[in-house]
Design a protein around this motif. Structure first.
Motif, PDB file in Angstrom:
ATOM      1  N   CYS A   1       8.472  -8.893 -11.107  1.00  0.00           N
ATOM      2  CA  CYS A   1       8.747  -9.586 -12.378  1.00  0.00           C
ATOM      3  C   CYS A   1       9.759  -8.851 -13.249  1.00  0.00           C
ATOM      4  CB  CYS A   1       7.443  -9.802 -13.153  1.00  0.00           C
ATOM      5  SG  CYS A   1       6.202 -10.754 -12.261  1.00  0.00           S
ATOM      6  N   GLY A   2      10.718  -8.183 -12.617  1.00  0.00           N
ATOM      7  CA  GLY A   2      11.749  -7.481 -13.371  1.00  0.00           C
ATOM      8  C   GLY A   2      11.312  -6.168 -13.959  1.00  0.00           C
ATOM      9  N   HIS A   3      10.088  -5.711 -13.654  1.00  0.00           N
ATOM     10  CA  HIS A   3       9.583  -4.446 -14.200  1.00  0.00           C
ATOM     11  C   HIS A   3       9.270  -3.448 -13.093  1.00  0.00           C
ATOM     12  CE1 HIS A   3       8.342  -4.344 -18.650  1.00  0.00           C
ATOM     13  NE2 HIS A   3       9.364  -5.165 -18.516  1.00  0.00           N
ATOM     14  N   GLY A   4       9.960  -3.551 -11.974  1.00  0.00           N
ATOM     15  CA  GLY A   4       9.650  -2.671 -10.852  1.00  0.00           C
ATOM     16  C   GLY A   4       9.782  -1.197 -11.171  1.00  0.00           C
ATOM     17  N   MET A   5      10.828  -0.815 -11.920  1.00  0.00           N
ATOM     18  CA  MET A   5      11.031   0.603 -12.205  1.00  0.00           C
ATOM     19  C   MET A   5       9.896   1.179 -13.039  1.00  0.00           C
ATOM     20  SD  MET A   5      13.764   1.093 -10.516  1.00  0.00           S
ATOM     21  CE  MET A   5      13.730   2.830 -10.919  1.00  0.00           C
ATOM     22  N   ALA A   6       9.220   0.335 -13.831  1.00  0.00           N
ATOM     23  CA  ALA A   6       8.107   0.809 -14.665  1.00  0.00           C
ATOM     24  C   ALA A   6       6.751   0.518 -14.028  1.00  0.00           C
ATOM     25  CB  ALA A   6       8.179   0.150 -16.043  1.00  0.00           C
ATOM     26  N   ARG A   7       6.753   0.195 -12.728  1.00  0.00           N
ATOM     27  CA  ARG A   7       5.479  -0.100 -12.065  1.00  0.00           C
ATOM     28  C   ARG A   7       5.322   0.557 -10.702  1.00  0.00           C
ATOM     29  NH1 ARG A   7       5.200  -6.541 -13.833  1.00  0.00           N
ATOM     30  NH2 ARG A   7       3.957  -6.182 -15.712  1.00  0.00           N
ATOM     31  N   ILE A   8       6.420   0.813 -10.010  1.00  0.00           N
ATOM     32  CA  ILE A   8       6.326   1.184  -8.597  1.00  0.00           C
ATOM     33  C   ILE A   8       5.635   2.521  -8.382  1.00  0.00           C
ATOM     34  CG2 ILE A   8       7.773   1.900  -6.633  1.00  0.00           C
ATOM     35  CD1 ILE A   8       9.575  -0.522  -7.318  1.00  0.00           C
ATOM     36  N   PHE A   9       5.819   3.478  -9.287  1.00  0.00           N
ATOM     37  CA  PHE A   9       5.150   4.768  -9.084  1.00  0.00           C
ATOM     38  C   PHE A   9       3.657   4.719  -9.400  1.00  0.00           C
ATOM     39  CE2 PHE A   9       9.078   6.826  -8.125  1.00  0.00           C
ATOM     40  CZ  PHE A   9       8.715   7.994  -7.460  1.00  0.00           C
ATOM     41  N   VAL A  10       3.152   3.541  -9.788  1.00  0.00           N
ATOM     42  CA  VAL A  10       1.715   3.287  -9.832  1.00  0.00           C
ATOM     43  C   VAL A  10       1.294   2.430  -8.640  1.00  0.00           C
ATOM     44  CG1 VAL A  10      -0.107   2.030 -11.067  1.00  0.00           C
ATOM     45  CG2 VAL A  10       1.354   3.622 -12.297  1.00  0.00           C
ATOM     46  N   THR A  11       2.006   1.337  -8.398  1.00  0.00           N
ATOM     47  CA  THR A  11       1.569   0.397  -7.364  1.00  0.00           C
ATOM     48  C   THR A  11       1.743   0.926  -5.944  1.00  0.00           C
ATOM     49  OG1 THR A  11       3.754  -0.649  -7.380  1.00  0.00           O
ATOM     50  CG2 THR A  11       2.066  -1.600  -8.814  1.00  0.00           C
ATOM     51  N   ALA A  12       2.875   1.570  -5.667  1.00  0.00           N
ATOM     52  CA  ALA A  12       3.140   2.012  -4.292  1.00  0.00           C
ATOM     53  C   ALA A  12       2.180   3.112  -3.839  1.00  0.00           C
ATOM     54  CB  ALA A  12       4.596   2.449  -4.153  1.00  0.00           C
ATOM     55  N   PRO A  13       1.947   4.174  -4.651  1.00  0.00           N
ATOM     56  CA  PRO A  13       0.944   5.150  -4.239  1.00  0.00           C
ATOM     57  C   PRO A  13      -0.460   4.547  -4.156  1.00  0.00           C
ATOM     58  CG  PRO A  13       2.391   6.090  -5.899  1.00  0.00           C
ATOM     59  CD  PRO A  13       2.681   4.621  -5.845  1.00  0.00           C
ATOM     60  N   ALA A  14      -0.767   3.576  -5.036  1.00  0.00           N
ATOM     61  CA  ALA A  14      -2.080   2.933  -4.977  1.00  0.00           C
ATOM     62  C   ALA A  14      -2.257   2.185  -3.666  1.00  0.00           C
ATOM     63  CB  ALA A  14      -2.254   1.987  -6.158  1.00  0.00           C
ATOM     64  N   LEU A  15      -1.212   1.473  -3.233  1.00  0.00           N
ATOM     65  CA  LEU A  15      -1.301   0.750  -1.971  1.00  0.00           C
ATOM     66  C   LEU A  15      -1.417   1.718  -0.800  1.00  0.00           C
ATOM     67  CD1 LEU A  15      -1.294  -1.902  -0.422  1.00  0.00           C
ATOM     68  CD2 LEU A  15       1.206  -1.790  -0.368  1.00  0.00           C
ATOM     69  N   ALA A  16      -0.646   2.799  -0.825  1.00  0.00           N
ATOM     70  CA  ALA A  16      -0.730   3.789   0.257  1.00  0.00           C
ATOM     71  C   ALA A  16      -2.134   4.384   0.332  1.00  0.00           C
ATOM     72  CB  ALA A  16       0.310   4.886   0.031  1.00  0.00           C
ATOM     73  N   HIS A  17      -2.711   4.690  -0.833  1.00  0.00           N
ATOM     74  CA  HIS A  17      -4.065   5.240  -0.861  1.00  0.00           C
ATOM     75  C   HIS A  17      -5.068   4.220  -0.322  1.00  0.00           C
ATOM     76  CE1 HIS A  17      -7.258   7.914  -2.162  1.00  0.00           C
ATOM     77  NE2 HIS A  17      -7.828   6.935  -2.842  1.00  0.00           N
ATOM     78  N   TYR A  18      -4.886   2.964  -0.667  1.00  0.00           N
ATOM     79  CA  TYR A  18      -5.782   1.909  -0.178  1.00  0.00           C
ATOM     80  C   TYR A  18      -5.666   1.758   1.339  1.00  0.00           C
ATOM     81  CZ  TYR A  18      -7.982  -2.669   0.293  1.00  0.00           C
ATOM     82  OH  TYR A  18      -8.797  -3.708   0.669  1.00  0.00           O
ATOM     83  N   ILE A  19      -4.459   1.823   1.864  1.00  0.00           N
ATOM     84  CA  ILE A  19      -4.270   1.726   3.311  1.00  0.00           C
ATOM     85  C   ILE A  19      -4.991   2.855   4.031  1.00  0.00           C
ATOM     86  CG2 ILE A  19      -2.534   1.902   5.153  1.00  0.00           C
ATOM     87  CD1 ILE A  19      -0.580   0.478   3.216  1.00  0.00           C
ATOM     88  N   ARG A  20      -4.939   4.042   3.456  1.00  0.00           N
ATOM     89  CA  ARG A  20      -5.548   5.217   4.095  1.00  0.00           C
ATOM     90  C   ARG A  20      -7.060   5.269   3.921  1.00  0.00           C
ATOM     91  NH1 ARG A  20      -4.767   9.455   1.722  1.00  0.00           N
ATOM     92  NH2 ARG A  20      -5.104  10.893   3.462  1.00  0.00           N
ATOM     93  N   THR A  21      -7.582   4.796   2.776  1.00  0.00           N
ATOM     94  CA  THR A  21      -8.989   5.037   2.433  1.00  0.00           C
ATOM     95  C   THR A  21      -9.799   3.782   2.143  1.00  0.00           C
ATOM     96  OG1 THR A  21      -8.609   5.192   0.046  1.00  0.00           O
ATOM     97  CG2 THR A  21      -8.264   7.200   1.344  1.00  0.00           C
ATOM     98  N   GLY A  22      -9.144   2.663   1.865  1.00  0.00           N
ATOM     99  CA  GLY A  22      -9.892   1.485   1.444  1.00  0.00           C
ATOM    100  C   GLY A  22     -10.310   1.520  -0.011  1.00  0.00           C
ATOM    101  N   VAL A  23      -9.791   2.475  -0.782  1.00  0.00           N
ATOM    102  CA  VAL A  23     -10.147   2.655  -2.196  1.00  0.00           C
ATOM    103  C   VAL A  23      -8.894   2.511  -3.044  1.00  0.00           C
ATOM    104  CG1 VAL A  23     -11.048   4.289  -3.903  1.00  0.00           C
ATOM    105  CG2 VAL A  23     -12.076   4.161  -1.624  1.00  0.00           C
ATOM    106  N   TRP A  24      -9.022   1.810  -4.173  1.00  0.00           N
ATOM    107  CA  TRP A  24      -7.893   1.629  -5.078  1.00  0.00           C
ATOM    108  C   TRP A  24      -7.829   2.744  -6.111  1.00  0.00           C
ATOM    109  CZ3 TRP A  24      -4.030  -1.348  -4.031  1.00  0.00           C
ATOM    110  CH2 TRP A  24      -4.213  -2.510  -3.270  1.00  0.00           C
ATOM    111  N   ASP A  25      -6.602   3.159  -6.433  1.00  0.00           N
ATOM    112  CA  ASP A  25      -6.378   4.082  -7.542  1.00  0.00           C
ATOM    113  C   ASP A  25      -6.667   3.330  -8.840  1.00  0.00           C
ATOM    114  OD1 ASP A  25      -5.521   5.949  -9.378  1.00  0.00           O
ATOM    115  OD2 ASP A  25      -3.394   5.813  -8.834  1.00  0.00           O
ATOM    116  N   ALA A  26      -7.537   3.881  -9.677  1.00  0.00           N
ATOM    117  CA  ALA A  26      -7.913   3.220 -10.927  1.00  0.00           C
ATOM    118  C   ALA A  26      -6.755   3.105 -11.907  1.00  0.00           C
ATOM    119  CB  ALA A  26      -9.067   3.970 -11.584  1.00  0.00           C
ATOM    120  N   ALA A  27      -5.647   3.823 -11.669  1.00  0.00           N
ATOM    121  CA  ALA A  27      -4.489   3.698 -12.558  1.00  0.00           C
ATOM    122  C   ALA A  27      -3.827   2.339 -12.423  1.00  0.00           C
ATOM    123  CB  ALA A  27      -3.475   4.803 -12.263  1.00  0.00           C
ATOM    124  N   MET A  28      -4.002   1.674 -11.282  1.00  0.00           N
ATOM    125  CA  MET A  28      -3.379   0.373 -11.098  1.00  0.00           C
ATOM    126  C   MET A  28      -4.282  -0.723 -11.633  1.00  0.00           C
ATOM    127  SD  MET A  28      -1.890  -1.558  -7.703  1.00  0.00           S
ATOM    128  CE  MET A  28      -3.380  -2.484  -7.309  1.00  0.00           C
TER     129      MET A  28
END
Length: 484
Positions: free
Chosen positions: A441-468
């Motif tokens: 939605c045009g806000h990628g630069m202000a979101r990706i360093f939350v969403t991308a690590p959260a997705l990577a953590h979810y892929i590895r563990t099945g748990v979401w980062d609460a920051a997202m």
């Protein structure tokens, strides 16, 4: 197997950011090497999101999670080989063609988010953008990535009483809900700090940067690990589920350069095609930016701008301003300022190959009027110069504004594609066994360093980062609501 119609098109012009990395060694990484037969994870999309997801999968300890994240009760899955596939050169999409801002929302968007997601979640959405700013800065400093990262004050400049009233009400609602809104400046203070005649302004903390340099810097870090390989000029035509000969499930990724079997798939394509379960819920739209020279009047007459700005006539009509370390400026034009025929054709557009002369003329004329002391001059005036701009915009390969346009200080323009969702937040999670982080939605630069690590953590563990924020997660209920 036929080529899909919604892949990125060949570029006819380069953005400012792409010009700065034109000789980067990874730009066309492995463009002529054969694809491996297998990989553990295939990441589709060579922009910032794909880069950060890959890095967080490879080096999870370098991406801190929120302290309130629930600990995993299971052993994290191991990550094997990772292939990152990009249809064009790396960082050639939105991450290489945006306006150069990492600018968290400081309250203006709160009412809209609250109407859709509720006030507590709206608070979380806005706070997550400040978290992303802090995490981006920490990562860049930790790895010494040269990407023009400049932390600076940013301003919403109120150019009309109507927008001032809207902004004041929005920030008050944010404060009433427990948020800490941006500081308010009256007309005199705002004019002194922004050098624009205005009704008032709000000021808060943000940053400007070169997003292509950041993306390629992260991919260089990934390439240091032998498990990772990026392949440019490698479009993906299909991803299909297949039961492997050894009894295990897997995915087959196919394109004109061959096929790869993968255990897991991650879509990091933002507005472009993704997994089948997300069809129709992300709308691509074009957005245009412009390279302006340093003030032609000279630094002695018009010193370089210190802050970054959103110069706002209304919620829909505004111009983003991102100064660079060398004093030049990136000027973005909101879609609300586009002529109606162009705006109508823009919805669903995935063609970022050129730029629109009418949009450039509007944005630069507004800029020259707001900063007359800088010496920028808007030419054309609807005559031969404007016709020349239009002709140039329609010729593939043209990159610069024609010399006979009569403008002073407008160097060139480019288009980029953003991905928009109907609830104004990205889609992050698992869909039909595939993973995705799209629709920023045009806000990628202000979101990706939350969403991308959260997705990577979810892929590895099945748990979401609460920051997202939870509203970012993909669910059947949310997808049904978006399609309704």
């Amino acid at each position: 197997m036929t080529e899909p119609s919604d892949l990125p098109v060949p570029l006819a012009n380069l953005s400012l950011w792409q010009r700065t990395v034109a000789s980067h060694r990874l730009l066309n990484a492995r463009a002529h090497e054969p694809l491996p037969a297998e990989a553990d994870i295939v990441v589709i999309g060579g922009g910032l999101c794909g880069a950060v997801v890959s890095h967080a999968l490879l080096f999870p300890d370098e991406h801190p999670l929120s302290p309130s994240s629930s600990p995993s009760v299971s052993t994290p899955s191991k990550v094997g080989s990772i292939l990152l596939l990009e249809a064009r050169t790396l960082a050639s999409g939105a991450s290489g063609r945006n306006a150069g801002h990492c600018r968290p929302d400081a309250g203006r968007g709160f009412p809209a988010y609250a109407r859709t997601h509720g006030a507590p979640e709206a608070l979380h959405i806005l706070r997550s953008e400040t978290t992303a700013l802090d995490r981006t800065a920490a990562f860049i400093h930790a790895h010494n990535i040269d990407c023009e990262w400049t932390e600076r004050d940013t301003y919403d400049v109120h150019l009309s009483p109507e927008f001032a009233a809207h902004s004041t009400a929005a920030l008050q609602a944010y404060a009433d809900a427990g948020g800490v809104p941006a500081a308010y400046l009256d007309a005199g203070e705002a004019a002194r700090e922004t050098r624009v005649a205005c009704v008032g302004a709000n000021r808060w903390r943000a940053a400007t940067l070169n997003p292509a340099q950041l993306t390629l810097g992260i991919l260089e870090l990934c390439e240091a690990d032998k498990r990772f390989r990026a392949f440019a000029q490698t479009p993906v035509w299909s991803v299909t589920k297949e039961v492997g000969a050894r009894g295990g499930g897997g995915w087959v990724v196919e394109g004109p350069r061959g096929r790869v079997r993968a255990n897991r798939i991650v879509w990091a394509t933002n507005a472009y095609r993704g997994c089948k379960g997300l069809e129709g819920v992300v709308q691509p739209q074009g957005a245009q930016a412009h390279k302006l020279s340093r003030a032609p009047a000279g630094a002695g007459v018009f010193p370089d701008l210190a802050g970054s700005y959103s110069l706002r006539q209304s919620t829909d009509v505004f111009y983003s301003v991102a100064p660079r370390p060398d004093g030049s400026i990136v000027l973005g034009a909101s879609r609300g300022s586009w002529p109606r025929p162009l705006l109508a054709a823009n919805f669903g557009c995935t063609n970022d190959a050129g730029w629109h002369a009418a949009v450039a003329a509007n944005a630069f004329s507004a800029w020259a009027d707001m900063y007359p002391a800088g010496g920028w001059v808007a030419g054309g005036g609807g005559g031969e110069g404007t016709k020349a701009m239009q002709a140039a915009a329609e010729i593939p390969g043209t990159q610069d504004v024609p010399d006979d346009n009569g403008s002073v200080g407008l160097e060139y323009a480019w288009n980029g594609i953003i991905g928009v969702t109907r609830d104004n937040v990205p889609l992050v999670g698992e869909v039909g066994g595939e993973y995705a982080a799209v629709g920023y939605c045009g806000h990628g630069m202000a979101r990706i360093f939350v969403t991308a690590p959260a997705l990577a953590h979810y892929i590895r563990t099945g748990v979401w980062d609460a920051a997202m924020p939870k509203s970012f997660r993909v669910s059947e209920e949310r997808l049904a609501r978006l399609r309704a």
